[in-house]
Design an enzyme around this catalytic site. Structure first.
Site, PDB file in Angstrom:
ATOM      1  N   LYS A  14       0.833  -1.207   0.000  1.00  0.00           N
ATOM      2  CA  LYS A  14       0.000   0.000   0.000  1.00  0.00           C
ATOM      3  C   LYS A  14       0.870   1.260   0.000  1.00  0.00           C
ATOM      4  O   LYS A  14       0.525   2.267  -0.614  1.00  0.00           O
ATOM      5  CB  LYS A  14      -0.938   0.014   1.218  1.00  0.00           C
ATOM      6  CG  LYS A  14      -2.342  -0.410   0.914  1.00  0.00           C
ATOM      7  CD  LYS A  14      -2.567  -1.876   0.714  1.00  0.00           C
ATOM      8  CE  LYS A  14      -2.366  -2.532  -0.567  1.00  0.00           C
ATOM      9  NZ  LYS A  14      -2.370  -3.993  -0.518  1.00  0.00           N
TER      10      LYS A  14
ATOM     11  N   ALA B  29       3.125 -14.525  -9.176  1.00  0.00           N
ATOM     12  CA  ALA B  29       2.148 -14.315  -8.092  1.00  0.00           C
ATOM     13  C   ALA B  29       0.938 -15.188  -8.394  1.00  0.00           C
ATOM     14  O   ALA B  29      -0.105 -14.709  -8.827  1.00  0.00           O
ATOM     15  CB  ALA B  29       1.760 -12.850  -8.007  1.00  0.00           C
TER      16      ALA B  29
ATOM     17  N   GLY C 268      -0.519 -17.303  -6.219  1.00  0.00           N
ATOM     18  CA  GLY C 268      -1.184 -17.740  -4.999  1.00  0.00           C
ATOM     19  C   GLY C 268      -0.171 -18.021  -3.896  1.00  0.00           C
ATOM     20  O   GLY C 268       1.038 -17.937  -4.104  1.00  0.00           O
TER      21      GLY C 268
ATOM     22  N   ASP D  31      -4.059 -17.992   7.441  1.00  0.00           N
ATOM     23  CA  ASP D  31      -3.743 -18.581   6.140  1.00  0.00           C
ATOM     24  C   ASP D  31      -3.462 -20.085   6.217  1.00  0.00           C
ATOM     25  O   ASP D  31      -3.478 -20.775   5.205  1.00  0.00           O
ATOM     26  CB  ASP D  31      -2.502 -17.898   5.528  1.00  0.00           C
ATOM     27  CG  ASP D  31      -2.801 -16.505   5.009  1.00  0.00           C
ATOM     28  OD1 ASP D  31      -3.929 -16.016   5.227  1.00  0.00           O
ATOM     29  OD2 ASP D  31      -1.905 -15.900   4.394  1.00  0.00           O
TER      30      ASP D  31
ATOM     31  N   HIS E 261     -23.463  14.784   2.662  1.00  0.00           N
ATOM     32  CA  HIS E 261     -23.332  15.274   1.294  1.00  0.00           C
ATOM     33  C   HIS E 261     -22.319  16.410   1.258  1.00  0.00           C
ATOM     34  O   HIS E 261     -22.365  17.283   2.126  1.00  0.00           O
ATOM     35  CB  HIS E 261     -24.687  15.782   0.788  1.00  0.00           C
ATOM     36  CG  HIS E 261     -24.601  16.385  -0.575  1.00  0.00           C
ATOM     37  ND1 HIS E 261     -24.449  15.601  -1.702  1.00  0.00           N
ATOM     38  CD2 HIS E 261     -24.605  17.675  -0.993  1.00  0.00           C
ATOM     39  CE1 HIS E 261     -24.388  16.393  -2.768  1.00  0.00           C
ATOM     40  NE2 HIS E 261     -24.479  17.659  -2.363  1.00  0.00           N
TER      41      HIS E 261
HETATM   42  P1  NAI Z   1      -4.367 -15.020  -6.065  1.00  0.00           P
HETATM   43  O1  NAI Z   1      -4.932 -16.318  -5.652  1.00  0.00           O
HETATM   44  O2  NAI Z   1      -5.072 -13.755  -5.723  1.00  0.00           O
HETATM   45  O3  NAI Z   1      -4.177 -15.008  -7.655  1.00  0.00           O
HETATM   46  C1  NAI Z   1      -3.361 -15.918  -8.329  1.00  0.00           C
HETATM   47  C2  NAI Z   1      -3.707 -15.883  -9.799  1.00  0.00           C
HETATM   48  O4  NAI Z   1      -2.742 -16.652 -10.494  1.00  0.00           O
HETATM   49  C3  NAI Z   1      -5.067 -16.484 -10.124  1.00  0.00           C
HETATM   50  O5  NAI Z   1      -5.796 -15.606 -10.945  1.00  0.00           O
HETATM   51  C4  NAI Z   1      -4.704 -17.788 -10.851  1.00  0.00           C
HETATM   52  O6  NAI Z   1      -5.666 -18.144 -11.805  1.00  0.00           O
HETATM   53  C5  NAI Z   1      -3.388 -17.421 -11.498  1.00  0.00           C
HETATM   54  N1  NAI Z   1      -2.496 -18.551 -11.811  1.00  0.00           N
HETATM   55  C6  NAI Z   1      -2.265 -19.651 -11.056  1.00  0.00           C
HETATM   56  N2  NAI Z   1      -1.360 -20.450 -11.676  1.00  0.00           N
HETATM   57  C7  NAI Z   1      -1.024 -19.841 -12.837  1.00  0.00           C
HETATM   58  C8  NAI Z   1      -0.134 -20.172 -13.913  1.00  0.00           C
HETATM   59  N3  NAI Z   1       0.597 -21.285 -13.907  1.00  0.00           N
HETATM   60  N4  NAI Z   1      -0.054 -19.318 -14.960  1.00  0.00           N
HETATM   61  C9  NAI Z   1      -0.796 -18.168 -14.968  1.00  0.00           C
HETATM   62  N5  NAI Z   1      -1.641 -17.811 -13.983  1.00  0.00           N
HETATM   63  C10 NAI Z   1      -1.742 -18.636 -12.921  1.00  0.00           C
HETATM   64  O7  NAI Z   1      -2.867 -15.039  -5.481  1.00  0.00           O
HETATM   65  P2  NAI Z   1      -1.804 -13.896  -5.265  1.00  0.00           P
HETATM   66  O8  NAI Z   1      -2.088 -12.705  -6.099  1.00  0.00           O
HETATM   67  O9  NAI Z   1      -0.490 -14.564  -5.389  1.00  0.00           O
HETATM   68  O10 NAI Z   1      -2.048 -13.490  -3.768  1.00  0.00           O
HETATM   69  C11 NAI Z   1      -1.861 -14.451  -2.731  1.00  0.00           C
HETATM   70  C12 NAI Z   1      -2.788 -14.190  -1.583  1.00  0.00           C
HETATM   71  O11 NAI Z   1      -2.444 -13.002  -0.938  1.00  0.00           O
HETATM   72  C13 NAI Z   1      -4.215 -14.116  -2.014  1.00  0.00           C
HETATM   73  O12 NAI Z   1      -4.892 -15.203  -1.460  1.00  0.00           O
HETATM   74  C14 NAI Z   1      -4.727 -12.834  -1.477  1.00  0.00           C
HETATM   75  O13 NAI Z   1      -5.876 -13.077  -0.711  1.00  0.00           O
HETATM   76  C15 NAI Z   1      -3.618 -12.285  -0.599  1.00  0.00           C
HETATM   77  N6  NAI Z   1      -3.425 -10.878  -0.913  1.00  0.00           N
HETATM   78  C16 NAI Z   1      -4.402  -9.993  -0.587  1.00  0.00           C
HETATM   79  C17 NAI Z   1      -4.276  -8.670  -0.905  1.00  0.00           C
HETATM   80  C18 NAI Z   1      -5.377  -7.744  -0.541  1.00  0.00           C
HETATM   81  O14 NAI Z   1      -6.198  -8.070   0.303  1.00  0.00           O
HETATM   82  N7  NAI Z   1      -5.463  -6.574  -1.165  1.00  0.00           N
HETATM   83  C19 NAI Z   1      -3.112  -8.141  -1.584  1.00  0.00           C
HETATM   84  C20 NAI Z   1      -2.150  -9.166  -1.913  1.00  0.00           C
HETATM   85  C21 NAI Z   1      -2.330 -10.467  -1.568  1.00  0.00           C
END
Ligand code: NAI
Length: 468
Positions: A53, A272, A274, A315, A447
């Site tokens: 952030k 990234a 997951g 997690d 408002h």
């Molecule tokens: P994510 O689960 O949000 O997204 C991972 C994406 O990667 C998915 O769209 C998936 O379809 C794709 N993917 C998976 N394997 C792939 C491949 N081989 N090739 C291409 N695409 C592929 O995971 P992310 O972004 O790594 O975040 C991890 C965790 O951290 C999440 O569960 C999230 O909840 C948390 N997080 C939350 C944030 C927030 O609340 N603003 C900010 C950053 C992370």
């Protein structure tokens, strides 16, 4: 340290563990909190939510200076970015917050122990500290809150320099020329946005045909359009075949959605895709803590694992991997330990993606609502373009969507627009109280505020929107 017996021993000082420690201490328990890292706060504070952030805010200001100031009549010339200074500011934010957590522990009388913990049988926890191994005993409960780590792809292993996880993408020493992001999830879109705003070419490779599948389709489509407009390039429905690294550059090989092969040349790759529960070296198996089919720690409704006296949250267990979900579970765990009815309402956990505009949601998507409640579903929408405050701020992109079901009850709210992360709180509160669209609509909103868009969307669901 002489004392080794506590009411509760908590392993992991992320938002789950440290909040659990505070709540347990408030309820009169004697608590030890064990953390392997030098600072408290876990992934979220050190290498996740907070530093990302900080960079999002810095890069947003940069983008505003470059693109928006002129329309306000402010001439600043072409802005320049000093990446090391931006990163130093981010580190300061993190330092202040992690120090704040340490102070909170002191204030609440929580004993913090630095070291790597492992279950040592029964109610015992062995901790490898810098001064050798010590053993702790829990009178009432051991809480596992060790969080998660990034998933590593075998055909795109992290090298910490060219192929990186979010941790290193928060610490680049210069703006990459071309950043390929694998995975269009929370991390990919947020960090992709940061480096794009600062001038990198950014290509996002995602295996699914759309972004963020847990989001409402309309939000996901609008976000894709907005990010494309900002210059992010997307390869949706693409398969990552492999990443080759030579010197400081990489070639990312993919099969596109249309079946053709492509090789993307770049200088940084952020993987990234997951995160996975982190339980290495915890001694789960020997302690009788079972995992589920997705290798998460199995728990019952009150966070109890299959080993007596051992609980788990955050997690490590089922549910969204979100800091605020872990915090809620930490509080509920402590309250249950005190004989109170600790509870987490998993139907009302918001999610936010801090892109520009932000996307925030709670509850069911329109599609899920229609599958469950068919014709009883009503949808109200209101565009920020018709909101006075949004117009004044020049932030008129996006909309609020309120979805209601039988008797007008709010089933889900999806916000794509300025400060969606803050606006969603009202929707969560409405859902927590079992509220209806009418409840939101009859609540007086100041408002001019962005929050009026939430009220108007609720009015729209009732068929009586005012300003549209
Ligand atoms: P994510 O689960 O949000 O997204 C991972 C994406 O990667 C998915 O769209 C998936 O379809 C794709 N993917 C998976 N394997 C792939 C491949 N081989 N090739 C291409 N695409 C592929 O995971 P992310 O972004 O790594 O975040 C991890 C965790 O951290 C999440 O569960 C999230 O909840 C948390 N997080 C939350 C944030 C927030 O609340 N603003 C900010 C950053 C992370």
């Amino acid at each position: 340290m002489t004392k080794t017996t506590f009411d509760a021993v908590i392993i992991g000082a992320g938002p789950g563990g440290y909040v659990a420690a505070i709540r347990a201490a408030q309820l009169g328990f004697d608590v030890a909190l064990v953390e392997k890292n030098a600072t408290l706060g876990g992934t979220c504070l050190n290498v996740g939510c907070i530093p990302s952030k900080a960079l999002l805010d810095s890069s947003e200001l940069f983008a505003m200076a470059a693109h928006d100031f002129a329309s306000h009549g402010i001439e600043v010339g072409e802005p320049k970015i000093d990446v090391p200074r931006m990163i130093a500011r981010k580190r300061k934010v993190v330092e202040e917050l992690t120090r704040g957590i340490a102070m909170l522990m002191k204030k609440n009388g929580v004993t913090v122990i630095r070291g790597r913990a492992r279950l040592a049988g029964g109610m015992r926890v062995a901790v490898a500290t810098d001064d050798g191994e010590i053993e702790l005993e829990a009178r009432k409960n051991i809480l596992l809150a060790t969080g998660s780590v990034p998933v590593e792809l075998p055909f795109a292993p992290f090298d910490g320099r060219v192929v990186v996880s979010s941790t290193e993408a928060l610490e680049f020493d210069r703006v990459p020329e071309h950043l390929v992001v694998v995975g269009a999830g929370f991390i990919g879109l947020e960090l992709g946005s940061v480096w794009r705003r600062l001038g990198a070419r950014v290509t996002v490779v995602e295996m699914l045909p759309k972004l963020l599948p847990m989001m409402d389709d309309e939000v996901s489509d609008a976000l894709t359009k907005a990010l494309r407009k900002q210059g992010l390039e997307f390869e949706l429905g693409a398969k990552l075949e492999g990443v080759r690294v030579t010197n400081e550059r990489a070639t990312v090989e993919i099969t596109k959605a249309d079946g053709t092969r492509a090789a993307i040349e770049c200088d940084r790759v952020l993987v990234a895709v997951g995160r996975r529960p982190f339980a290495e070296g915890l001694g789960l198996e020997a302690a009788g803590v079972e995992l589920d089919e997705r290798r998460r720690v199995k728990i019952d409704d009150e966070f109890r694992t299959t080993a007596p006296g051992v609980s788990a949250i955050g997690d490590l267990v089922r549910g969204p991997m979100l800091a605020h979900k872990a915090e809620e579970e930490g509080v509920a765990w402590a309250e249950i330990l005190a004989g109170q009815p600790g509870h987490v309402n998993y139907d009302a956990i918001p999610g936010v993606v801090y892109t520009w505009p932000e996307a925030a949601y709670v509850g069911l998507t329109e599609r899920e609502a229609r599958e469950r409640y068919a014709d009883a579903v009503k949808v109200g929408k209101f565009a920020f373009a018709a909101n006075g405050r949004a117009k004044a701020a020049g932030e008129r992109e996006g909309f609020v969507k309120v979805i209601t079901g039988p008797r007008g009850r709010v089933l889900g709210v999806h916000i794509f627009g300025p400060r969606a992360s803050e606006l969603v709180a009202e929707a969560v509160l409405a859902m927590e109280f079992g509220g209806t669209a009418e409840d939101i609509a009859r609540t007086c909103h100041a408002h001019p505020t962005l929050s009026e868009a939430v009220k108007e969307a609720a009015l729209a669901a009732e068929g009586r929107v005012i300003h549209s």
